[in-house]
Design an enzyme around this catalytic site. Sequence first.
Site, PDB file in Angstrom:
ATOM      1  N   GLU A 292     -52.191  43.040   1.816  1.00  0.00           N
ATOM      2  CA  GLU A 292     -51.477  42.388   2.913  1.00  0.00           C
ATOM      3  C   GLU A 292     -49.955  42.564   2.837  1.00  0.00           C
ATOM      4  O   GLU A 292     -49.295  42.712   3.869  1.00  0.00           O
ATOM      5  CB  GLU A 292     -51.833  40.899   2.975  1.00  0.00           C
ATOM      6  CG  GLU A 292     -53.260  40.611   3.444  1.00  0.00           C
ATOM      7  CD  GLU A 292     -54.318  40.778   2.364  1.00  0.00           C
ATOM      8  OE1 GLU A 292     -53.950  41.014   1.189  1.00  0.00           O
ATOM      9  OE2 GLU A 292     -55.520  40.685   2.673  1.00  0.00           O
TER      10      GLU A 292
ATOM     11  N   ARG B 275     -58.825  39.909  -2.006  1.00  0.00           N
ATOM     12  CA  ARG B 275     -59.291  41.104  -2.720  1.00  0.00           C
ATOM     13  C   ARG B 275     -58.815  41.122  -4.172  1.00  0.00           C
ATOM     14  O   ARG B 275     -59.560  41.490  -5.069  1.00  0.00           O
ATOM     15  CB  ARG B 275     -58.786  42.369  -2.006  1.00  0.00           C
ATOM     16  CG  ARG B 275     -59.804  42.937  -1.055  1.00  0.00           C
ATOM     17  CD  ARG B 275     -59.254  44.069  -0.203  1.00  0.00           C
ATOM     18  NE  ARG B 275     -60.069  44.162   1.005  1.00  0.00           N
ATOM     19  CZ  ARG B 275     -61.084  44.994   1.173  1.00  0.00           C
ATOM     20  NH1 ARG B 275     -61.401  45.845   0.240  1.00  0.00           N
ATOM     21  NH2 ARG B 275     -61.782  44.995   2.297  1.00  0.00           N
TER      22      ARG B 275
ATOM     23  N   HIS C 295     -61.088  34.151  -1.233  1.00  0.00           N
ATOM     24  CA  HIS C 295     -61.582  35.435  -0.721  1.00  0.00           C
ATOM     25  C   HIS C 295     -60.692  36.627  -1.034  1.00  0.00           C
ATOM     26  O   HIS C 295     -61.082  37.764  -0.790  1.00  0.00           O
ATOM     27  CB  HIS C 295     -61.753  35.359   0.802  1.00  0.00           C
ATOM     28  CG  HIS C 295     -60.460  35.305   1.549  1.00  0.00           C
ATOM     29  ND1 HIS C 295     -59.714  36.431   1.814  1.00  0.00           N
ATOM     30  CD2 HIS C 295     -59.769  34.271   2.059  1.00  0.00           C
ATOM     31  CE1 HIS C 295     -58.619  36.073   2.475  1.00  0.00           C
ATOM     32  NE2 HIS C 295     -58.619  34.772   2.631  1.00  0.00           N
TER      33      HIS C 295
ATOM     34  N   GLU D 132     -46.456  36.169  13.761  1.00  0.00           N
ATOM     35  CA  GLU D 132     -46.365  35.824  12.331  1.00  0.00           C
ATOM     36  C   GLU D 132     -45.715  36.965  11.544  1.00  0.00           C
ATOM     37  O   GLU D 132     -46.244  37.456  10.542  1.00  0.00           O
ATOM     38  CB  GLU D 132     -47.739  35.479  11.739  1.00  0.00           C
ATOM     39  CG  GLU D 132     -47.684  34.746  10.411  1.00  0.00           C
ATOM     40  CD  GLU D 132     -49.072  34.571   9.783  1.00  0.00           C
ATOM     41  OE1 GLU D 132     -49.579  35.499   9.160  1.00  0.00           O
ATOM     42  OE2 GLU D 132     -49.645  33.485   9.950  1.00  0.00           O
TER      43      GLU D 132
ATOM     44  N   HIS E  83     -66.921  32.503   1.846  1.00  0.00           N
ATOM     45  CA  HIS E  83     -66.639  33.717   2.629  1.00  0.00           C
ATOM     46  C   HIS E  83     -67.852  34.649   2.539  1.00  0.00           C
ATOM     47  O   HIS E  83     -68.533  34.688   1.518  1.00  0.00           O
ATOM     48  CB  HIS E  83     -65.396  34.364   2.016  1.00  0.00           C
ATOM     49  CG  HIS E  83     -64.845  35.523   2.787  1.00  0.00           C
ATOM     50  ND1 HIS E  83     -65.477  36.744   2.872  1.00  0.00           N
ATOM     51  CD2 HIS E  83     -63.693  35.661   3.485  1.00  0.00           C
ATOM     52  CE1 HIS E  83     -64.748  37.569   3.586  1.00  0.00           C
ATOM     53  NE2 HIS E  83     -63.650  36.938   3.978  1.00  0.00           N
TER      54      HIS E  83
ATOM     55  N   ASP F 108     -51.325  40.250   8.836  1.00  0.00           N
ATOM     56  CA  ASP F 108     -51.181  41.287   7.824  1.00  0.00           C
ATOM     57  C   ASP F 108     -52.482  41.974   7.449  1.00  0.00           C
ATOM     58  O   ASP F 108     -52.625  42.522   6.363  1.00  0.00           O
ATOM     59  CB  ASP F 108     -50.563  40.662   6.570  1.00  0.00           C
ATOM     60  CG  ASP F 108     -51.289  39.388   6.164  1.00  0.00           C
ATOM     61  OD1 ASP F 108     -52.481  39.269   6.486  1.00  0.00           O
ATOM     62  OD2 ASP F 108     -50.675  38.510   5.524  1.00  0.00           O
TER      63      ASP F 108
HETATM   64  C1  UD1 Z   1     -59.777  40.261   5.478  1.00  0.00           C
HETATM   65  C2  UD1 Z   1     -58.308  40.682   5.455  1.00  0.00           C
HETATM   66  C3  UD1 Z   1     -57.459  39.616   4.784  1.00  0.00           C
HETATM   67  C4  UD1 Z   1     -57.702  38.252   5.409  1.00  0.00           C
HETATM   68  C5  UD1 Z   1     -59.187  37.956   5.392  1.00  0.00           C
HETATM   69  C6  UD1 Z   1     -59.455  36.650   6.079  1.00  0.00           C
HETATM   70  C7  UD1 Z   1     -57.764  43.045   5.193  1.00  0.00           C
HETATM   71  C8  UD1 Z   1     -57.605  44.165   4.257  1.00  0.00           C
HETATM   72  N1  UD1 Z   1     -58.174  41.891   4.682  1.00  0.00           N
HETATM   73  O1  UD1 Z   1     -60.203  40.221   4.125  1.00  0.00           O
HETATM   74  O2  UD1 Z   1     -56.096  39.960   4.918  1.00  0.00           O
HETATM   75  O3  UD1 Z   1     -57.019  37.298   4.645  1.00  0.00           O
HETATM   76  O4  UD1 Z   1     -59.887  38.991   6.071  1.00  0.00           O
HETATM   77  O5  UD1 Z   1     -60.698  36.145   5.740  1.00  0.00           O
HETATM   78  O6  UD1 Z   1     -57.551  43.210   6.359  1.00  0.00           O
HETATM   79  N2  UD1 Z   1     -68.162  39.937   5.834  1.00  0.00           N
HETATM   80  C9  UD1 Z   1     -69.309  39.669   6.548  1.00  0.00           C
HETATM   81  N3  UD1 Z   1     -69.158  38.984   7.733  1.00  0.00           N
HETATM   82  C10 UD1 Z   1     -67.964  38.554   8.208  1.00  0.00           C
HETATM   83  C11 UD1 Z   1     -66.809  38.828   7.450  1.00  0.00           C
HETATM   84  C12 UD1 Z   1     -66.926  39.539   6.277  1.00  0.00           C
HETATM   85  O7  UD1 Z   1     -70.405  40.023   6.161  1.00  0.00           O
HETATM   86  O8  UD1 Z   1     -67.924  37.942   9.269  1.00  0.00           O
HETATM   87  C13 UD1 Z   1     -68.287  40.682   4.550  1.00  0.00           C
HETATM   88  C14 UD1 Z   1     -68.606  42.175   4.762  1.00  0.00           C
HETATM   89  O9  UD1 Z   1     -69.467  42.598   3.737  1.00  0.00           O
HETATM   90  C15 UD1 Z   1     -67.221  42.814   4.572  1.00  0.00           C
HETATM   91  C16 UD1 Z   1     -66.627  41.923   3.513  1.00  0.00           C
HETATM   92  O10 UD1 Z   1     -67.062  40.615   3.837  1.00  0.00           O
HETATM   93  O11 UD1 Z   1     -67.333  44.178   4.191  1.00  0.00           O
HETATM   94  C17 UD1 Z   1     -65.122  41.949   3.386  1.00  0.00           C
HETATM   95  O12 UD1 Z   1     -64.480  41.819   4.641  1.00  0.00           O
HETATM   96  P1  UD1 Z   1     -63.012  42.468   4.837  1.00  0.00           P
HETATM   97  O13 UD1 Z   1     -62.555  42.193   6.215  1.00  0.00           O
HETATM   98  O14 UD1 Z   1     -63.007  43.860   4.384  1.00  0.00           O
HETATM   99  O15 UD1 Z   1     -62.119  41.698   3.770  1.00  0.00           O
HETATM  100  P2  UD1 Z   1     -61.701  40.184   3.668  1.00  0.00           P
HETATM  101  O16 UD1 Z   1     -61.660  39.850   2.233  1.00  0.00           O
HETATM  102  O17 UD1 Z   1     -62.526  39.381   4.584  1.00  0.00           O
HETATM  103  N1  UDP Z   2     -61.365  28.430   8.147  1.00  0.00           N
HETATM  104  C1  UDP Z   2     -62.484  28.161   8.948  1.00  0.00           C
HETATM  105  N2  UDP Z   2     -63.702  28.001   8.349  1.00  0.00           N
HETATM  106  C2  UDP Z   2     -63.876  28.124   7.019  1.00  0.00           C
HETATM  107  C3  UDP Z   2     -62.737  28.425   6.208  1.00  0.00           C
HETATM  108  C4  UDP Z   2     -61.516  28.575   6.817  1.00  0.00           C
HETATM  109  O1  UDP Z   2     -62.366  28.046  10.165  1.00  0.00           O
HETATM  110  O2  UDP Z   2     -65.008  27.966   6.545  1.00  0.00           O
HETATM  111  C5  UDP Z   2     -60.063  28.629   8.789  1.00  0.00           C
HETATM  112  C6  UDP Z   2     -58.882  27.897   8.200  1.00  0.00           C
HETATM  113  O3  UDP Z   2     -58.711  26.629   8.801  1.00  0.00           O
HETATM  114  C7  UDP Z   2     -57.717  28.834   8.497  1.00  0.00           C
HETATM  115  C8  UDP Z   2     -58.350  30.195   8.479  1.00  0.00           C
HETATM  116  O4  UDP Z   2     -59.750  30.001   8.603  1.00  0.00           O
HETATM  117  O5  UDP Z   2     -57.187  28.631   9.792  1.00  0.00           O
HETATM  118  C9  UDP Z   2     -58.023  30.907   7.211  1.00  0.00           C
HETATM  119  O6  UDP Z   2     -58.784  32.056   7.114  1.00  0.00           O
HETATM  120  P1  UDP Z   2     -58.947  32.867   5.776  1.00  0.00           P
HETATM  121  O7  UDP Z   2     -58.732  31.967   4.617  1.00  0.00           O
HETATM  122  O8  UDP Z   2     -60.225  33.599   5.892  1.00  0.00           O
HETATM  123  O9  UDP Z   2     -57.805  33.957   5.889  1.00  0.00           O
HETATM  124  P2  UDP Z   2     -56.242  33.959   5.494  1.00  0.00           P
HETATM  125  O10 UDP Z   2     -55.587  32.827   6.165  1.00  0.00           O
HETATM  126  O11 UDP Z   2     -56.175  33.913   4.012  1.00  0.00           O
HETATM  127  O12 UDP Z   2     -55.790  35.285   5.994  1.00  0.00           O
END
Ligand code: UD1
Ligand code: UDP
Length: 413
Positions: A159, A236, A234, A145, A267, A123
């Site tokens: 999502e 939003r 994490h 999924e 995160h 999602d």
């Molecule tokens: C995204 C997904 C969410 C998912 C989550 C898993 C969307 C809108 N959101 O949210 O559905 O649950 O990923 O974790 O698609 N960043 C880094 N390095 C990384 C990852 C993130 O620096 O490897 C920082 C960046 O500043 C980035 C911010 O995190 O702009 C947010 O990342 P983003 O993918 O926009 O949102 P998530 O909250 O990670």
């Molecule tokens: N996970 C990981 N390292 C971490 C935290 C989570 O590998 O430090 C794994 C966790 O086991 C799960 C997935 O990341 O499989 C979940 O990701 P996240 O919580 O970022 O996203 P969501 O599932 O909420 O979309």
Amino acid sequence: MFLRKMSNTEIGLYPLSYKRGRVMPDKIKAMFFFGTRPEAIKMAPIIKKIEEGNSGIEPRVVVTAQHRQMLDQVLDTFDIEVDYDLNIMRSNQSLSDITERAVQGFEKVIREEDPHMILVQGDTTTAFVGGLVANYHKIPVGHVEAGLRSFDKFNPFPEEINRKLISVLTDIHFVPTSVSKENLLREGVPSDHIFITGNTVIDALFRTVKMDFDVEESFPFIDFHKRIILVTAHRRENLGPNMRQIFEALGQISREYKDVEIVFPVHLNPRIGDLAGEILGDLPNVHLLKPLDYLSFVKIMEKSYFILTDSGGIQEEAPSLGKPVLVLRKVTERPEAVKAGTVKVIGTKKEDIIREMKNLLENEEDYMRMSHSINPYGDGRASERIISILRYCFQKDSERPRDFIAPGLEVIG
Ligand code: UD1
Ligand code: UDP
């Protein structure tokens, strides 16, 4: 015609009416399109399974890198080679930023590769873009999924809306459970486009949990003789005031319970790390870590007493490991484990979080009730089923693969 009703005796999904000119491929060129950590974890077992066997499927891996470092950790862990990397991530990116850059990047790749099928997962905004751009090119979409619903437009945000948009764009819906199938049926998706596969995260988990790894040696600064509370956050909708309440609750618990270690891989969103540092940075029994690679994370999950999270995937994994989960959200789209009693949705108010954490720390009966191992989300064979379904839809096999039936969950017709 899109999403046409199709009987099992009809010729699968290919050639779709809008691709009438194409001949049936010898090899199905299936493009995997993903960009964040959880998508990678849940796509990895399918890609690995294709690589291991003779499935008649030629995978192409395209990543947006909506997450850069957290995606790369998973690609390394599962040793996945990427064909195209759109490298779109920016610090503090907005939803429109992600959408715009992913659309532009994916458009070019599709023009170059013209795959038979595009697979998206979950999602995220990356997944939505995958479905959208595939549709612009009239390429069939498989959604891994599919069918999860919280029935609340802004929880989780964005999502819940992404999921619904992706469902409209999807041709083959790989749903994890009968509950998700029912959600799609209610929205008018034809039954024979829906396949119950289980969730591929359980495939990833089962692959990983049996690997050798000395967690105590790898994390010598964590006292594993104490009760480990594993935390992730994490979402939003939780950024800002909700996150503050979550962290203040953790602070209070860490001060009151010296026999507890709080392990929190943070995160990389700077809005989370900054606040976590401010509120929890100086507490000796709180460990603020960088995001963990999947193997380390799974092994720490196994060692934990309970888990506090707003994550989706962890709600699916923890029940298989028999770990109670307190969910830091208003609602969940994963009711199966709540029904089975291992997951409890507690919201994000400080006093509620403290009360529920204390209950699990002090009330052994409640703790035991929540800590039995169940597998409502899969049996570790979801990837195998998805591959068989693709073969069936592309007329490589004639028999419709059987649905996954979760123990204790009713089957829907
Ligand atoms: C995204 C997904 C969410 C998912 C989550 C898993 C969307 C809108 N959101 O949210 O559905 O649950 O990923 O974790 O698609 N960043 C880094 N390095 C990384 C990852 C993130 O620096 O490897 C920082 C960046 O500043 C980035 C911010 O995190 O702009 C947010 O990342 P983003 O993918 O926009 O949102 P998530 O909250 O990670
Ligand atoms: N996970 C990981 N390292 C971490 C935290 C989570 O590998 O430090 C794994 C966790 O086991 C799960 C997935 O990341 O499989 C979940 O990701 P996240 O919580 O970022 O996203 P969501 O599932 O909420 O979309």
